[in-house]
Scaffold this motif. Structure first.
Motif, PDB file in Angstrom:
ATOM      1  N   TYR A 202      60.806  41.022  22.476  1.00  0.00           N
ATOM      2  CA  TYR A 202      59.864  41.218  23.933  1.00  0.00           C
ATOM      3  C   TYR A 202      59.200  42.991  23.914  1.00  0.00           C
ATOM      4  CZ  TYR A 202      58.953  39.994  28.130  1.00  0.00           C
ATOM      5  OH  TYR A 202      58.065  39.968  29.568  1.00  0.00           O
ATOM      6  N   PRO A 203      58.529  43.080  23.606  1.00  0.00           N
ATOM      7  CA  PRO A 203      58.284  44.941  24.227  1.00  0.00           C
ATOM      8  C   PRO A 203      59.217  45.278  25.500  1.00  0.00           C
ATOM      9  CG  PRO A 203      56.249  43.429  25.674  1.00  0.00           C
ATOM     10  CD  PRO A 203      57.112  42.369  24.489  1.00  0.00           C
ATOM     11  N   THR A 204      58.736  46.465  24.927  1.00  0.00           N
ATOM     12  CA  THR A 204      59.617  47.101  26.131  1.00  0.00           C
ATOM     13  C   THR A 204      59.153  48.537  26.803  1.00  0.00           C
ATOM     14  OG1 THR A 204      61.711  48.005  24.858  1.00  0.00           O
ATOM     15  CG2 THR A 204      61.980  46.835  26.382  1.00  0.00           C
ATOM     16  N   LEU A 205      59.144  49.054  27.424  1.00  0.00           N
ATOM     17  CA  LEU A 205      58.492  50.754  27.912  1.00  0.00           C
ATOM     18  C   LEU A 205      60.165  51.770  27.700  1.00  0.00           C
ATOM     19  CD1 LEU A 205      56.275  53.031  28.879  1.00  0.00           C
ATOM     20  CD2 LEU A 205      57.599  52.955  31.104  1.00  0.00           C
ATOM     21  N   ARG A 206      60.001  52.736  26.620  1.00  0.00           N
ATOM     22  CA  ARG A 206      62.067  53.160  25.768  1.00  0.00           C
ATOM     23  C   ARG A 206      60.632  54.783  26.646  1.00  0.00           C
ATOM     24  NH1 ARG A 206      63.446  52.472  20.331  1.00  0.00           N
ATOM     25  NH2 ARG A 206      61.672  54.052  19.702  1.00  0.00           N
ATOM     26  N   ARG A 207      61.999  55.250  26.988  1.00  0.00           N
ATOM     27  CA  ARG A 207      62.395  56.899  27.326  1.00  0.00           C
ATOM     28  C   ARG A 207      63.139  57.666  26.422  1.00  0.00           C
ATOM     29  NH1 ARG A 207      64.217  60.195  30.985  1.00  0.00           N
ATOM     30  NH2 ARG A 207      65.226  58.389  31.988  1.00  0.00           N
ATOM     31  N   LEU A 208      63.106  58.336  25.712  1.00  0.00           N
ATOM     32  CA  LEU A 208      63.991  58.788  24.937  1.00  0.00           C
ATOM     33  C   LEU A 208      64.267  60.006  25.556  1.00  0.00           C
ATOM     34  CD1 LEU A 208      63.108  58.102  21.264  1.00  0.00           C
ATOM     35  CD2 LEU A 208      65.079  56.666  23.163  1.00  0.00           C
ATOM     36  N   TYR A 209      65.496  60.544  25.388  1.00  0.00           N
ATOM     37  CA  TYR A 209      65.996  62.512  26.584  1.00  0.00           C
ATOM     38  C   TYR A 209      66.433  62.322  25.284  1.00  0.00           C
ATOM     39  CZ  TYR A 209      69.728  59.293  29.257  1.00  0.00           C
ATOM     40  OH  TYR A 209      70.059  58.420  29.800  1.00  0.00           O
ATOM     41  N   HIS A 210      66.481  64.028  25.930  1.00  0.00           N
ATOM     42  CA  HIS A 210      67.721  65.254  24.977  1.00  0.00           C
ATOM     43  C   HIS A 210      67.425  65.659  25.986  1.00  0.00           C
ATOM     44  CE1 HIS A 210      68.046  67.951  22.326  1.00  0.00           C
ATOM     45  NE2 HIS A 210      69.305  68.160  23.026  1.00  0.00           N
ATOM     46  N   LEU A 211      69.011  65.954  26.253  1.00  0.00           N
ATOM     47  CA  LEU A 211      68.799  66.663  28.019  1.00  0.00           C
ATOM     48  C   LEU A 211      70.282  68.266  27.482  1.00  0.00           C
ATOM     49  CD1 LEU A 211      70.501  64.580  30.976  1.00  0.00           C
ATOM     50  CD2 LEU A 211      68.247  65.262  30.223  1.00  0.00           C
ATOM     51  N   THR A 212      68.816  69.134  27.720  1.00  0.00           N
ATOM     52  CA  THR A 212      70.324  71.215  26.706  1.00  0.00           C
ATOM     53  C   THR A 212      71.374  71.215  28.429  1.00  0.00           C
ATOM     54  OG1 THR A 212      68.383  71.705  26.746  1.00  0.00           O
ATOM     55  CG2 THR A 212      69.117  70.635  24.641  1.00  0.00           C
TER      56      THR A 212
END
Length: 244
Positions: A202-212
């Motif tokens: 099932y398709p999703t809207l994905r947000r990958l994040y990197h917090l420094t």
């Protein structure tokens, strides 16, 4: 009995009839459908035919299955999320009039296995992994997976069931000073499939994040998944000099 067009496969006729009932509000959002056995009897078709039709409707995002309870009509409410690098927390990005809640799914000690994170050059060793469901107005819309470089018993991890990591770190010696985001479309992870009762692929809207943070050794990595029919992003980019 079912009224199928000449030459039309029975499972398509059943699917179309159920879809008509959903669109006509005979089965409304949140309602449970009759059992597959009852539908097979009503339409005069086999149980296999009904199950195939229900599977098609789940793939279309119209139905969801709750293990042990049955098949339900999915909510079609969609939320618009404002994406702005100046925002410091998810609460600022959503309509403040809608109640937002966090449900902790799991805490584990594991390495980042998803190769999509490679562009952030994450550490290869294990980290504390937090999995949570984010709901708005009591409706789950996002599945968050966060990796934090501290032990599971660290004080930061005591607050993850009610706060976002970026807000937890704000008053500490290591506040977040930079966010890097990658937004894409991807099939739902196994955990998100379970959280949203959606099928494999099932398709999703994905947000990958990197917090420094202020500490070069302290970086947070994560992903937020939302079924494609639940969340959209609104991005506004100012242009200082349109002629340049």
């Amino acid at each position: 009995m079912l009224n199928a067009r000449e030459g039309q496969p029975l499972h398509e006729a059943v699917r179309e009839e159920l879809q008509r009932r959903i669109e006509a509000k005979r089965y409304q959002a949140g309602d449970g459908l009759p059992s597959a056995v009852a539908l097979a009897s009503e339409f005069g078709v086999s149980l296999i035919t009904v199950k195939r039709s229900l599977k098609d409707l789940r793939t279309l995002g119209l139905l969801r299955t709750v293990p042990g309870l049955g098949v339900f009509v999915r909510q079609n409410k969609r939320f618009i999320r404002e994406i702005d690098v100046s925002m410091t927390s998810l609460e600022q990005a959503m309509d403040s009039k809608l109640p937002l809640s966090i449900t902790l799914v799991s805490l584990s000690w594991e390495a980042i296995g998803d190769r999509s994170f490679d562009l952030f050059s994450p550490p290869r060793g294990p980290m504390s992994c937090v999995r949570r469901v984010i709901s708005i107005d009591n409706e789950p819309i996002m599945f968050d997976t966060t990796y934090v470089p501290v032990p599971l018993d660290h004080e930061i991890m005591q607050e993850v069931s009610r706060k976002f990591v970026i807000d937890i770190l704000k008053p500490t010696q290591t506040p977040v000073i930079n966010k890097r985001l990658v937004i894409d479309a991807a099939p739902a992870s196994t955990e998100a499939q379970s959280a949203f009762s959606i099928p494999v692929g099932y398709p999703t809207l994905r947000r990958l994040y990197h917090l420094t943070t202020r500490d070069p050794e302290f970086a947070v990595f994560g992903s937020v998944e939302a079924p494609f029919d639940k969340l959209a992003c609104n991005i506004e980019i100012p242009i200082d000099d349109p002629t340049s």
